[in-house]
Design an enzyme around this catalytic site. Structure first.
Site, PDB file in Angstrom:
ATOM      1  N   ASN A 100       0.922  -1.310   0.118  1.00 21.09           N
ATOM      2  CA  ASN A 100       0.124  -0.024  -0.182  1.00 21.09           C
ATOM      3  C   ASN A 100       0.844   1.196  -0.180  1.00 21.09           C
ATOM      4  O   ASN A 100       0.177   2.259   0.145  1.00 21.09           O
ATOM      5  CB  ASN A 100      -0.875   0.126   1.213  1.00 21.09           C
ATOM      6  CG  ASN A 100      -0.103  -0.056   2.507  1.00 21.09           C
ATOM      7  OD1 ASN A 100       1.009  -0.010   2.616  1.00 21.09           O
ATOM      8  ND2 ASN A 100      -1.101   0.008   3.681  1.00 21.09           N
ATOM      9  N   LYS A 101       2.018   1.197  -0.374  1.00 19.83           N
ATOM     10  CA  LYS A 101       2.909   2.212  -0.133  1.00 19.83           C
ATOM     11  C   LYS A 101       2.851   2.933  -1.567  1.00 19.83           C
ATOM     12  O   LYS A 101       2.385   2.642  -2.473  1.00 19.83           O
ATOM     13  CB  LYS A 101       4.378   1.762   0.200  1.00 19.83           C
ATOM     14  CG  LYS A 101       4.643   1.343   1.555  1.00 19.83           C
ATOM     15  CD  LYS A 101       4.374   2.413   2.593  1.00 19.83           C
ATOM     16  CE  LYS A 101       4.693   2.234   3.763  1.00 19.83           C
ATOM     17  NZ  LYS A 101       3.846   1.155   4.462  1.00 19.83           N
TER      18      LYS A 101
END
Length: 379
Positions: free
Chosen positions: A185-186
């Site tokens: 999710n970065k």
């Protein structure tokens, strides 16, 4: 049970380019640490303007190696935030050092307070670990002055901040060592993965040695005839990144600039929409330096009649996914022996909600979230 949200918390920025990169790597017959990893490291170092970048299995091991190469060990004190993911502090314990928690500035600025950092410095302090919350920079001028005054090392947990800037420099490139995450999710995603950056050649060479079992050469180097054997000169680890993930990272880097520009626009929409929602504070409002906008957090007023969890549940029912970045680390059972109480962190964290943030969000999405929040609080 899988829940389909009308507006999810994040959206993976993957497409056909990433698929092709993986396929090309598979067909190359070299999938472990090799040419793609080397290329990813070079691209990342160039992006940040640093001398050295080392691709790793994840950011947690990057933080661990940072502790090791800076000589931090048993009994040393390391000042760190509590409003962070637990890995930031776990790395301190990996080397048997002592985490000393510093408070945050306040609701408007969720980064570490330099005044509290200085209050926590003792003769046993060896380093400061900063975490650039949501990609917004800590007060690095003040923190670096403290580091010089007290002869301390500075590790930047820049997981939230690829390409974020402070004073014309990229986050992660200011302290002694910078650490980045490429979790799913970065801003840059390779599924799992991390990067350690530094301008110190000695630190880089030491980290590179520890990354692969303390071996003096890697398999890829030997396969190209650069060496026929190797020595093991230090007890190291298997912290390598593979070329499959590195190939994805190379593509993600190319897309990052455009992605962050769109996120900046989404944040402006949020700030405008929430200016009409009473009882909610938007941290870092008005900050106009270039930042990654990894997440978008808001805080309920202390006088709010509804709890944070009640508001999150209500948003969930409206199809809006939320999270909470983060439960304070010093309140986890394993770290309570190191906790002296952090009143500002505890107050802010109890009222903090992470709202959706990704580049494909529309102005309508943001308006829907703000309207839902307003109705939940005042309807």
């Amino acid at each position: 049970m899988n829940v389909m949200y009308k507006i999810p918390l994040f959206d993976l920025n993957f497409g056909l380019e990433e698929e092709q990169a993986v396929l090309d790597t598979l067909r190359s017959k070299w999938i472990s640490t090799g040419p793609k990893t080397t290329a990813f490291e070079a691209d990342f170092a160039g992006m940040l303007g640093v001398s050295h970048a080392l691709a790793l299995a994840n950011c947690t091991v990057s933080l661990h190696l940072a502790m090791k190469i800076l000589g931090i060990g048993p009994g040393d004190e390391v000042i760190c935030p509590s409003l962070t993911f637990v890995a930031t502090v776990n790395a301190v314990r990996y080397v048997d050092a002592v985490p000393v928690f510093a408070d945050i500035c306040g609701d408007a600025d969720l980064t570490m307070d330099p005044l509290d950092i200085e209050r926590k410095i003792t003769p046993r302090t060896r380093a400061i670990v900063v975490m650039h919350y949501a990609g917004f920079p800590c007060a690095m001028d003040e923190i670096m002055r403290l580091a010089r005054r007290y002869n301390l090392k500075v590790i930047e947990d820049a997981c939230h901040g690829p390409l974020s800037e402070y004073g014309g420099r990229k986050l992660g490139a200011i302290g002694d060592v910078g650490c980045f995450s490429f979790f799913s999710n970065k801003n840059i995603s390779t599924g799992e993965g991390g990067m350690l950056v530094t301008n110190d050649e000695g630190l880089y060479e030491h980290a590179k040695l520890l990354r692969s079992h303390g071996m003096t050469t890697l398999s890829y180097e030997r396969s190209k005839g650069h060496s026929t054997g190797y020595d093991v000169v230090e007890s190291g680890y298997n912290y390598r990144m593979d070329d499959i993930r590195a190939s994805i990272g190379i593509v993600q880097l190319r897309k990052l600039g455009d992605d962050l520009k769109k996120r900046a626009e989404v944040r402006l929409w949020y700030e405008d929409a929430f200016s009409a929602v009473d009882g909610v504070c938007v941290p870092f409002s008005g900050h106009r330096g270039f930042v990654s906008n990894y997440i978008f957090a808001v805080l309920l007023d202390v006088s709010c009649s509804r709890s944070r969890d009640e508001v999150r549940d209500a948003l969930h029912k409206e199809g809006i996914q939320t999270s909470m970045h983060y439960p304070p680390v010093h309140l986890f059972s394993i770290f309570r022996e190191f906790s002296g109480g952090l009143p500002v962190t505890e107050s802010s964290a109890a009222r903090l909600i992470t709202l959706p943030m990704y580049s494909r969000m529309t102005k309508q999405d943001v308006g829907c979230i703000a309207q839902s929040m307003n109705e939940i609080l005042h309807g």
